[in-house]
Design an enzyme around this catalytic site. Structure first.
Site, PDB file in Angstrom:
ATOM      1  N   ASP A 129      -7.443  19.974 -13.329  1.00  0.00           N
ATOM      2  CA  ASP A 129      -7.768  18.644 -13.832  1.00  0.00           C
ATOM      3  C   ASP A 129      -7.374  18.633 -15.309  1.00  0.00           C
ATOM      4  O   ASP A 129      -8.036  19.243 -16.141  1.00  0.00           O
ATOM      5  CB  ASP A 129      -9.267  18.364 -13.638  1.00  0.00           C
ATOM      6  CG  ASP A 129      -9.658  16.959 -14.102  1.00  0.00           C
ATOM      7  OD1 ASP A 129      -8.952  16.409 -14.956  1.00  0.00           O
ATOM      8  OD2 ASP A 129     -10.688  16.448 -13.613  1.00  0.00           O
ATOM      9  N   LYS A 185      -8.061   7.786 -18.977  1.00  0.00           N
ATOM     10  CA  LYS A 185      -8.371   8.382 -20.277  1.00  0.00           C
ATOM     11  C   LYS A 185      -7.127   8.381 -21.182  1.00  0.00           C
ATOM     12  O   LYS A 185      -6.655   7.336 -21.534  1.00  0.00           O
ATOM     13  CB  LYS A 185      -8.944   9.785 -20.055  1.00  0.00           C
ATOM     14  CG  LYS A 185     -10.046   9.826 -18.966  1.00  0.00           C
ATOM     15  CD  LYS A 185     -11.251   9.044 -19.391  1.00  0.00           C
ATOM     16  CE  LYS A 185     -12.321   8.774 -18.348  1.00  0.00           C
ATOM     17  NZ  LYS A 185     -12.277   9.263 -17.036  1.00  0.00           N
ATOM     18  N   ARG A 233       0.855  -1.194   0.000  1.00  0.00           N
ATOM     19  CA  ARG A 233       0.000   0.000   0.000  1.00  0.00           C
ATOM     20  C   ARG A 233       0.890   1.243   0.000  1.00  0.00           C
ATOM     21  O   ARG A 233       0.621   2.228  -0.672  1.00  0.00           O
ATOM     22  CB  ARG A 233      -0.944   0.009   1.211  1.00  0.00           C
ATOM     23  CG  ARG A 233      -1.684   1.327   1.347  1.00  0.00           C
ATOM     24  CD  ARG A 233      -2.848   1.355   2.340  1.00  0.00           C
ATOM     25  NE  ARG A 233      -2.758   0.417   3.424  1.00  0.00           N
ATOM     26  CZ  ARG A 233      -2.006   0.555   4.523  1.00  0.00           C
ATOM     27  NH1 ARG A 233      -1.255   1.631   4.693  1.00  0.00           N
ATOM     28  NH2 ARG A 233      -2.001  -0.369   5.457  1.00  0.00           N
ATOM     29  N   TYR A 288     -16.717  17.589 -14.904  1.00  0.00           N
ATOM     30  CA  TYR A 288     -17.177  16.199 -14.902  1.00  0.00           C
ATOM     31  C   TYR A 288     -18.218  15.999 -13.790  1.00  0.00           C
ATOM     32  O   TYR A 288     -18.010  16.426 -12.651  1.00  0.00           O
ATOM     33  CB  TYR A 288     -15.969  15.267 -14.709  1.00  0.00           C
ATOM     34  CG  TYR A 288     -16.367  13.834 -14.491  1.00  0.00           C
ATOM     35  CD1 TYR A 288     -17.224  13.194 -15.392  1.00  0.00           C
ATOM     36  CD2 TYR A 288     -15.921  13.120 -13.399  1.00  0.00           C
ATOM     37  CE1 TYR A 288     -17.615  11.874 -15.195  1.00  0.00           C
ATOM     38  CE2 TYR A 288     -16.300  11.797 -13.190  1.00  0.00           C
ATOM     39  CZ  TYR A 288     -17.153  11.187 -14.099  1.00  0.00           C
ATOM     40  OH  TYR A 288     -17.548   9.890 -13.895  1.00  0.00           O
TER      41      TYR A 288
HETATM   42  O1  P1T Z   1     -13.254   7.804 -13.831  1.00  0.00           O
HETATM   43  P1  P1T Z   1     -12.105   8.285 -12.978  1.00  0.00           P
HETATM   44  O2  P1T Z   1     -10.791   7.677 -13.354  1.00  0.00           O
HETATM   45  O3  P1T Z   1     -12.399   8.225 -11.519  1.00  0.00           O
HETATM   46  O4  P1T Z   1     -11.911   9.844 -13.338  1.00  0.00           O
HETATM   47  C1  P1T Z   1     -12.863  10.822 -13.028  1.00  0.00           C
HETATM   48  C2  P1T Z   1     -12.735  11.996 -13.942  1.00  0.00           C
HETATM   49  C3  P1T Z   1     -12.046  13.120 -13.502  1.00  0.00           C
HETATM   50  N1  P1T Z   1     -11.901  14.204 -14.272  1.00  0.00           N
HETATM   51  C4  P1T Z   1     -12.413  14.264 -15.516  1.00  0.00           C
HETATM   52  C5  P1T Z   1     -12.252  15.507 -16.335  1.00  0.00           C
HETATM   53  C6  P1T Z   1     -13.117  13.174 -16.029  1.00  0.00           C
HETATM   54  O5  P1T Z   1     -13.614  13.258 -17.269  1.00  0.00           O
HETATM   55  C7  P1T Z   1     -13.294  12.012 -15.218  1.00  0.00           C
HETATM   56  C8  P1T Z   1     -14.062  10.823 -15.692  1.00  0.00           C
HETATM   57  N2  P1T Z   1     -14.880  11.079 -16.788  1.00  0.00           N
HETATM   58  C9  P1T Z   1     -15.653  10.171 -17.451  1.00  0.00           C
HETATM   59  C10 P1T Z   1     -15.776   8.900 -17.085  1.00  0.00           C
HETATM   60  C11 P1T Z   1     -16.379  10.712 -18.614  1.00  0.00           C
HETATM   61  O6  P1T Z   1     -16.879   9.935 -19.455  1.00  0.00           O
HETATM   62  O7  P1T Z   1     -16.459  11.939 -18.734  1.00  0.00           O
END
Ligand code: P1T
Length: 381
Positions: A170, A195, A46, A98
């Site tokens: 972000d 992403k 961890r 988001y």
């Molecule tokens: O899904 P995750 O890895 O927890 O990330 C969250 C997140 C944070 N910031 C942005 C700008 C994001 O687009 C996302 C996740 N977004 C999607 C799943 C989407 O389809 O927009």
């Protein structure tokens, strides 16, 4: 080191134990100690894992930071950042962001006394107007999800300067290939590595990159104390994805430019949101702070009809109807019912997130095929 070299080499050396060129997946929960406290720098997985260490060092280099911390998802990474705050502290966030980030602030952190203000950051003066003595963090998304607004990172950082306010960007939509916010004055960068960094829609992972030692120490403590860490296989997948980040994003941006142009001249399409258009209200800022304009495009239909949007979303063959973005394959989504369903309709409409808004994550396929696919999905409306 230039970017295309960093993605392949920064923080990545052949495995010291075996010479393996690819970073091994250290699938272990613990590490043998010779005597209590006498070990090779790794005690418990961890706290540290060698596969994760390599990914963190690579990410720190890509964002021009000093350290990076990986988490089980982008939202887990966000949670760690918000835990730097105290009850009563206030956060100013983009009013287009988001849906999951909005939900975390409003439904989780609000219960522990962290207050959120959502403002239109297209004009940095709105940020200045929302700052008060309790403001401790400014949360920028740029380009925003899903309206593709651009926030002037440098201008917002100037508003925060000297006031003991952290600025986090972000950087998920841009990726470090297009934009490096720490160079523009931000204190923290967040990624949903799910992403563009991962790039192949096969892993969920988050990261925070910082440039200050004191913040790094606090995040290292939180990462270990809370424990929302990713497994080594997921770290390996992101490391592998990053090696082609520049190639994928370059091609996806090129495709997105052509897709956006096609949509803009289509008789069934209303407004097309794409920062690469000269008419985009923050085109000049995008040009200043980004290498290219990204591969996300959103648009609504000339007739703002939910049913028509559903027809388009159901009829594409190559664009897969799915949440997420940033993979090699093109995706199509409906923010109002999918990624942004947790934002009240009234709030959504304020930023132009209509019921017919469609979001595209343009991939790296042949762009002619992508355009043909959209044409056949739009033609019968
Ligand atoms: O899904 P995750 O890895 O927890 O990330 C969250 C997140 C944070 N910031 C942005 C700008 C994001 O687009 C996302 C996740 N977004 C999607 C799943 C989407 O389809 O927009």
């Amino acid at each position: 080191m230039k970017f295309a070299t960093k993605v392949i080499h920064a923080g990545i050396l052949p495995d010291p134990a075996t010479g393996a060129v690819m970073t091994p997946i250290y699938q272990t929960s613990t590490y043998a100690q010779e005597a209590p406290g006498k070990h090779k720098g790794y005690e418990y997985a961890r706290t540290q894992n060698p596969t994760r260490t390599v990914l963190e060092e690579n990410l720190a280099a890509l964002e021009n930071g000093i350290r990076a911390f990986c988490f089980g998802s982008g939202l887990a990474a966000m949670d760690a950042i918000i835990r730097l705050l105290e009850p009563g502290d206030e956060v100013i966030l983009s009013n287009d962001l988001y849906g999951g980030s909005y939900r975390q602030m409003v439904k989780v952190h609000a219960r522990y006394g962290v207050v959120s203000h959502f403002v239109d950051m297209q004009d940095p003066k709105n940020v200045a107007a929302a700052i008060n003595d309790q403001t401790k963090l400014i949360w920028i998304e740029t380009p925003t999800n899903p309206m593709l607004q651009i926030v002037d990172i440098e201008a917002v950082c100037q508003q925060a300067a000297g006031k003991n306010i952290l600025v986090c960007v972000d950087n998920t939509f841009a990726s470090p290939y297009l934009q490096t916010p720490l160079d523009l004055g931000a204190d923290l960068v967040l990624h949903s590595a799910t992403k563009y960094l991962g790039g192949h829609s096969d892993v969920v992972l988050g990261a925070v990159i910082v440039k200050d030692t004191a913040i790094a120490e606090k995040l290292a403590f939180l990462q270990n104390a809370i424990g929302a860490v990713p497994g080594p296989q997921d770290c390996f997948l992101v490391l592998r994805g990053i090696k082609t980040l520049h190639l994928r994003v370059e091609r996806a941006c090129k495709n997105a430019r052509k897709v956006a142009k096609f949509l803009n001249s289509h008789p069934k399409v209303g407004k097309v949101n794409y920062p690469g258009f000269k008419e985009h209200p923050q085109h000049k800022i995008a040009k200043k702070q980004m290498r290219d304009y990204g591969a996300m495009v959103s648009f609504d239909l000339l007739k703002d009809s939910f049913d028509d949007a559903v027809k388009v979303l159901s009829n594409t063959q190559l664009f897969t109807l799915a949440e997420s973005l940033g993979g090699v394959e093109s995706l199509i989504g409906h923010p109002a019912s999918m990624t942004h369903a947790s934002i009240p309709r009234k709030e959504r409409l304020k930023v132009g997130l209509t019921d017919s808004l469609i979001r595209l994550s343009v991939g790296v396929e042949d762009v002619d095929d992508l355009i043909d696919d959209l044409e056949q999905a739009l033609v019968n409306l």
